[in-house]
Design a protein around this motif. Structure first.
Motif, short mmCIF file in Angstrom:
data_model
loop_
_atom_site.label_atom_id
_atom_site.label_comp_id
_atom_site.label_asym_id
_atom_site.label_seq_id
_atom_site.Cartn_x
_atom_site.Cartn_y
_atom_site.Cartn_z
N ALA A 182 0.83 -1.21 0.00
CA ALA A 182 0.00 0.00 0.00
C ALA A 182 0.86 1.25 0.00
CB ALA A 182 -0.93 -0.01 1.21
N TYR A 183 1.90 1.26 0.81
CA TYR A 183 2.75 2.44 0.92
C TYR A 183 3.59 2.62 -0.35
CZ TYR A 183 1.42 2.18 5.85
OH TYR A 183 0.71 2.14 7.02
N GLU A 184 4.04 1.50 -0.94
CA GLU A 184 4.79 1.58 -2.21
C GLU A 184 3.92 2.19 -3.30
OE1 GLU A 184 7.33 -1.63 -3.66
OE2 GLU A 184 7.00 -2.64 -1.75
N LEU A 185 2.63 1.89 -3.27
CA LEU A 185 1.70 2.44 -4.26
C LEU A 185 1.33 3.89 -3.97
CD1 LEU A 185 -0.68 -0.64 -4.67
CD2 LEU A 185 0.78 0.32 -6.46
N GLY A 186 1.78 4.40 -2.82
CA GLY A 186 1.50 5.79 -2.46
C GLY A 186 0.20 5.98 -1.71
N LEU A 187 -0.27 4.93 -1.02
CA LEU A 187 -1.58 4.99 -0.36
C LEU A 187 -1.54 5.52 1.07
CD1 LEU A 187 -3.59 1.77 -1.35
CD2 LEU A 187 -4.25 4.15 -1.70
N GLU A 188 -0.38 5.63 1.65
CA GLU A 188 -0.30 5.95 3.08
C GLU A 188 -1.17 7.13 3.50
OE1 GLU A 188 3.04 6.29 6.63
OE2 GLU A 188 3.66 6.32 4.53
N SER A 226 -4.07 -0.52 -14.46
CA SER A 226 -3.22 0.67 -14.42
C SER A 226 -3.98 1.96 -14.70
CB SER A 226 -2.05 0.53 -15.41
OG SER A 226 -2.53 0.43 -16.74
N ASN A 227 -5.29 1.85 -14.93
CA ASN A 227 -6.08 3.05 -15.24
C ASN A 227 -6.03 4.03 -14.08
OD1 ASN A 227 -6.76 1.76 -17.59
ND2 ASN A 227 -8.89 1.39 -17.06
N GLY A 228 -5.62 5.25 -14.35
CA GLY A 228 -5.59 6.28 -13.33
C GLY A 228 -4.36 6.28 -12.46
N ALA A 242 3.42 4.28 -9.45
CA ALA A 242 2.51 3.20 -9.09
C ALA A 242 2.44 2.14 -10.19
CB ALA A 242 1.12 3.74 -8.79
N CYS A 243 2.49 2.57 -11.44
CA CYS A 243 2.50 1.61 -12.56
C CYS A 243 3.72 0.71 -12.49
CB CYS A 243 2.47 2.35 -13.89
SG CYS A 243 0.84 2.97 -14.36
N SER A 244 4.86 1.29 -12.13
CA SER A 244 6.09 0.50 -12.00
C SER A 244 5.97 -0.51 -10.86
CB SER A 244 7.28 1.44 -11.75
OG SER A 244 8.47 0.71 -11.58
N VAL A 245 5.42 -0.07 -9.74
CA VAL A 245 5.22 -0.98 -8.60
C VAL A 245 4.24 -2.09 -8.99
CG1 VAL A 245 4.26 -1.16 -6.27
CG2 VAL A 245 5.73 0.78 -6.87
N LEU A 246 3.18 -1.73 -9.70
CA LEU A 246 2.19 -2.72 -10.14
C LEU A 246 2.82 -3.77 -11.04
CD1 LEU A 246 -0.71 -3.79 -10.54
CD2 LEU A 246 -0.98 -2.09 -12.37
N ALA A 247 3.63 -3.34 -12.00
CA ALA A 247 4.26 -4.29 -12.92
C ALA A 247 5.15 -5.27 -12.16
CB ALA A 247 5.07 -3.53 -13.96
N GLU A 248 5.90 -4.77 -11.20
CA GLU A 248 6.77 -5.65 -10.41
C GLU A 248 5.95 -6.61 -9.57
OE1 GLU A 248 10.09 -6.10 -10.55
OE2 GLU A 248 9.88 -4.78 -12.31
#
Length: 204
Positions: free
Chosen positions: A113-119, A156-158, A163-169
């Protein structure tokens, strides 16, 4: 880990697809066709939120028709519309999914969550979040309970570039031992996570 067996779906007189049969081994698979080809319907059927007209889905050995609770327990689903619960907070959704999966909201999930910027957003209600932030919450929820199959519609929409880079990994990590099946028009995501591109017509 994922098998679709003779799936068919139509809306009124419009046939979406018929006789889809395919076995997906662990790995990353992207449905990259244009709109109106049945991608969302197929993903919804696999996730158990759309009823097929015929056929069945097998998740980790469980029939979605005959053993829906066991099958759905092995699925994570990121829908295209992530505003299902407008009054719920991000943290509330994660806790709800953790309870349903009989697991806990542990440090590994919170780290994602934090890697995606959700904190700074976890305690906001969904109605207060941007489209990308809502999607990040659902992507984080997909990490709960170690599902055998991850289904994502436009994951990856939005999302911002980081975050896209974190998602791909994360997709690459998950695909080592589970099925990651997603629909996307984002060639960068498809390429970076090493997904195989598949057309629905090829599943017949």
């Amino acid at each position: 880990m994922l098998r679709i067996d003779n799936l068919s779906k139509r809306y009124d007189d419009h046939l979406i697809f018929q006789g889809l049969t395919h076995t997906f081994p662990p790995g990353c698979v992207a449905l990259c066709e244009e709109d109106s080809t049945g991608k969302s319907s197929l993903l919804g059927i696999i996730a158990g939120v759309v009823a097929p007209d015929a056929g069945d889905v097998w998740i980790d050995g469980y029939s979605l028709t005959q053993s829906p609770l066991q099958a759905k327990a092995r699925i994570a689903y990121v829908p295209d519309n992530c505003l299902t619960f407008p009054m719920q907070t991000g943290r509330g959704l994660l806790e709800k999914v953790a309870l349903e999966k009989n697991t806990t909201l542990d440090d590994a999930v919170l780290d994602l969550a934090y890697e995606l910027g959700l904190e700074p957003h976890l305690d906001k209600r969904f109605e207060q979040m941007s489209t990308g932030t809502r999607r990040k919450v659902f992507l984080t929820a997909a990490a709960l309970g170690e599902p055998a199959v991850v289904i994502a519609d436009g994951p990856s929409n939005g999302l911002d570039a980081r975050a896209c880079s974190v998602l791909a990994e994360q997709f690459k990590t998950w695909s080592r031992d589970r099925v990651v099946l997603f629909a996307s028009h984002d060639p960068g995501l498809v390429r970076t996570c090493g997904a195989s591109a598949v057309n629905i017509a090829a599943l017949c």
